[in-house]
Enzyme design. Structure first.
Site, PDB file in Angstrom:
ATOM      1  N   CYS A  79       0.829  -1.206   0.000  1.00 30.17           N
ATOM      2  CA  CYS A  79       0.000   0.000   0.000  1.00 30.17           C
ATOM      3  C   CYS A  79       0.869   1.264   0.000  1.00 30.17           C
ATOM      4  O   CYS A  79       1.523   1.546  -0.991  1.00 30.17           O
ATOM      5  CB  CYS A  79      -0.961  -0.063   1.189  1.00 30.17           C
ATOM      6  SG  CYS A  79      -2.325   1.065   0.998  1.00 30.17           S
ATOM      7  N   GLU A 111      -1.604  -9.012   4.641  1.00 29.13           N
ATOM      8  CA  GLU A 111      -1.433  -9.390   6.044  1.00 29.13           C
ATOM      9  C   GLU A 111      -2.745  -9.566   6.806  1.00 29.13           C
ATOM     10  O   GLU A 111      -2.765 -10.164   7.867  1.00 29.13           O
ATOM     11  CB  GLU A 111      -0.543  -8.356   6.768  1.00 29.13           C
ATOM     12  CG  GLU A 111      -1.136  -6.967   6.977  1.00 29.13           C
ATOM     13  CD  GLU A 111      -0.993  -6.033   5.770  1.00 29.13           C
ATOM     14  OE1 GLU A 111      -0.881  -6.524   4.645  1.00 29.13           O
ATOM     15  OE2 GLU A 111      -1.024  -4.800   5.970  1.00 29.13           O
ATOM     16  N   ASP A 164       3.052 -15.463  30.625  1.00 29.54           N
ATOM     17  CA  ASP A 164       4.269 -14.689  30.312  1.00 29.54           C
ATOM     18  C   ASP A 164       5.313 -14.802  31.423  1.00 29.54           C
ATOM     19  O   ASP A 164       6.488 -15.092  31.161  1.00 29.54           O
ATOM     20  CB  ASP A 164       3.940 -13.205  30.083  1.00 29.54           C
ATOM     21  CG  ASP A 164       2.848 -13.010  29.047  1.00 29.54           C
ATOM     22  OD1 ASP A 164       2.584 -13.965  28.301  1.00 29.54           O
ATOM     23  OD2 ASP A 164       2.257 -11.926  29.007  1.00 29.54           O
ATOM     24  N   ALA A 177       5.391 -17.034  33.722  1.00 25.05           N
ATOM     25  CA  ALA A 177       5.759 -18.442  33.927  1.00 25.05           C
ATOM     26  C   ALA A 177       6.858 -18.856  32.934  1.00 25.05           C
ATOM     27  O   ALA A 177       7.846 -19.502  33.312  1.00 25.05           O
ATOM     28  CB  ALA A 177       4.534 -19.334  33.749  1.00 25.05           C
TER      29      ALA A 177
END
Ligand code: XMP
Length: 556
Positions: free
Chosen positions: A124, A213, A269, A271
């Site tokens: 684009c 995408e 996260d 952990a």
């Protein structure tokens, strides 16, 4: 650093003239060899670099490339080559963006994009930048094209479209468009409103007017796959196993014989962060679990159980519920709640860390979307909003720690993959995100023990029913909110005056945008029945049917 970046800023109004690009364009047409990817030795680092022009979709571009098992990073458009070179780039993607190439001072591509003879895709605005810089012409589109379009591929042998049908649905979102391609480029595909929907030259530089995408371009992933494998010659070595090995190695080197501390929240996260750090430095890591009294039912027990029993990690558990509740007494403003909780967390953390001796490092589960949001050159409204959330409740600014942030470059779904590869229990890996300030921002108005108990009971039912319906993993979040509103009801022969509970369930990829989940009516009915029957003081349940934007995920 800021100055260094400034000096590399490349824009239409800066000292690098458009004529420089025209010289490069000439070179690209002339003697340079036709582009051919060179295969890497196995295991060597490879990166697709996305140049950020401020598109709302730029994180999606990074995700799509990583889904092809190729490492990808988003960098500001003015990043100097010396920094890019450390990533060993195999190709570039120029993102979309809100600007128009002829406007003064707009972001343009740095010269190295064209000089390094690496493949490039401009999407684009990125395509318009290529056209403009290499001597083509861009004009405001007669029609602003927004939405679905059918792309007709007009070439037979372009590797970008290998394996794709000759017509495919794509998503358009642009005003300007190319009216004259730069010398050496050919039109490769068109849509009804864009005669040059794709252009390319034989040096591996492409421009796409549509957005490959987004989910609305269903074959977009194949286009990225063709780009990274067929055109850039990548190997696809971005895997959880490789990430784990590299992270452990890096942490070992960073920490040496130093000591680190990590605050566990119960989420995936922290952990995964703690597990990686523990594998790297063993007992030199201390994990701290602070119960702020704002957690879900049975959450503290679950966290301790998982870490102590399953993962054999030593955890220092601090029950600070009373302290937090005391600070929140009488507070109704949501920002004030966040602020007080963040502040109290820091105090407790500092006190407890001091008791445990000296630490040189703090391990944190910062994820890539947070990093992108705070480093992007072109800030969007959405990113500003999220950032304010995540800064609150962060860890002690006063304490002088070096940071260990092994997940800095990962998306949530990648963290989950790493968690599984580390053999963390599935229940922990698939935990839905839960906000740092916890249930306090799911209670509108004052947070009291009584209200927390009501919300915990309702939330337990929502979670339980969603899990029974096997929807827990596919939903980004599902939870109950205590709205603070009371309304009249009737139970048996009695009139009641009870709380209104709202149920929220959403689908999302990264929490920046979200869609309310179309839960089956029967499931909603079960949740509602159970809440009004089992939770004292609740006589009404509503389902939140608002997406983000304009609403947020949390009610606050
Ligand atoms: P909103 O409500 O802004 O939330 O749409 C986006 C995502 O962020 C989570 N969230 C937070 N996470 N501390 C956190 O760690 C916070 O203060 C916070 N506020 C919101 C929310 O659950 C959602 O996933």
């Amino acid at each position: 650093m800021e100055n260094e970046l400034q000096s590399h800023r490349v824009s239409a109004s800066d000292d690098i003239e458009v004529s420089t690009y025209l010289e490069i364009a000439k070179e690209l047409r002339g003697e340079q060899p036709t582009f051919e990817p060179k295969p890497l030795p196995p295991g060597e680092k490879e990166t697709i670099v996305v140049i950020d022009f401020g598109s709302q979709y730029n994180m999606l571009i990074v995700r799509r490339v990583r889904e092809c098992h190729v490492y990808c990073e988003l960098v500001p458009y003015d990043t100097p080559w010396e920094k890019i070179a450390t990533l060993n780039p195999k190709g570039f993607i120029l993102s979309g963006g809100p600007a128009s190439v002829y406007a003064p001072g707009v972001p343009l591509a740095p010269t190295y994009i064209y000089e390094k003879h690496l493949p490039v895709i401009g999407i684009c605005y990125g395509m318009q930048v290529i056209a403009y810089q290499l001597g083509g012409q861009v004009s405001p589109g007669e029609k602003h094209e927004y939405g679905h379009a059918i792309l007709h591929i007009s070439t037979e042998d372009c590797p970008l479209f290998a394996g794709l049908p000759t017509s495919l649905p794509v998503w358009m979102s642009h005003g300007d468009q190319i009216i004259e391609m730069p010398p050496g480029f050919k039109a490769l595909a068109y849509t009804e409103n864009s005669p040059i929907a794709v252009m390319g030259n034989d040096k591996g530089i492409f421009g796409l007017q549509f957005h490959p995408e987004v989910a609305h371009t269903p074959q977009g992933k194949s286009i990225f796959q063709n780009f990274v494998y067929r055109i850039c010659g990548c190997q696809g070595n971005w895997t959880p196993t490789r990430f784990i090995a590299e992270s452990i190695d890096k942490i070992k080197k960073q920490v040496g014989t130093g000591r680190a501390i990590c605050a566990l929240s119960g989420g995936v996260d922290s952990a995964v962060t703690a597990t990686l750090v523990q594998r790297a430095i063993g007992d030199n890591l201390t994990c701290l679990f602070i119960n702020n009294g704002l957690l879900r039912r049975e959450e503290p027990e679950r966290v301790l159980n998982t870490f102590q029993r399953n993962l054999k990690m030593d955890i220092v558990h601090v029950d600070a519920s009373e302290r937090f509740l005391k600070r929140l007494r009488g507070v109704i403003d949501p920002e004030m709640k966040r602020h007080l909780i963040g502040e109290e967390f820091i105090r407790v953390f500092e006190e407890e860390a001091a008791k445990l001796g000296r630490f040189d490092f703090l391990a944190q589960g910062t994820l890539y979307p947070d990093v992108i949001e705070s480093s992007t050159a072109i800030e969007t409204k959405a990113s500003t909003k999220i950032k304010s959330h995540h800064n609150v409740g962060g860890l002690p600014a006063k304490m002088k720690f070096n940071l260990i942030e092994p997940l800095r470059y990962l998306f949530k779904d990648e963290v989950r993959e790493v968690g599984l590869a580390l053999s963390l229990p599935e229940d922990m890996v698939w935990r839905q995100p839960f906000p740092g300030p916890g249930l306090a921002i799911r209670i509108i108005g004052e947070v009291t023990k009584e209200r927390l108990e009501i919300l915990r009971a309702a939330d337990w039912i929502v979670m339980n029913e969603i899990k029974k319906a096997k929807l827990y993993r596919q939903l980004w979040q599902s939870f109950a909110v205590l709205t603070g509103v009371k309304s009249v009801g009737v139970m048996g022969d009695h009139r009641t005056y009870g709380y209104l509970i709202a149920v929220r369930a959403i689908n999302s990829e990264d929490a920046m945008t979200a869609d309310w989940a179309r839960l089956p009516y029967d499931l909603l009915a079960r949740i509602s029945d159970r809440i009004v029957n089992e939770v004292p003081n609740v006589n009404r349940v509503v389902y939140d049917v608002t997406s983000k934007p304009p609403a947020t995920i949390e009610w606050e």
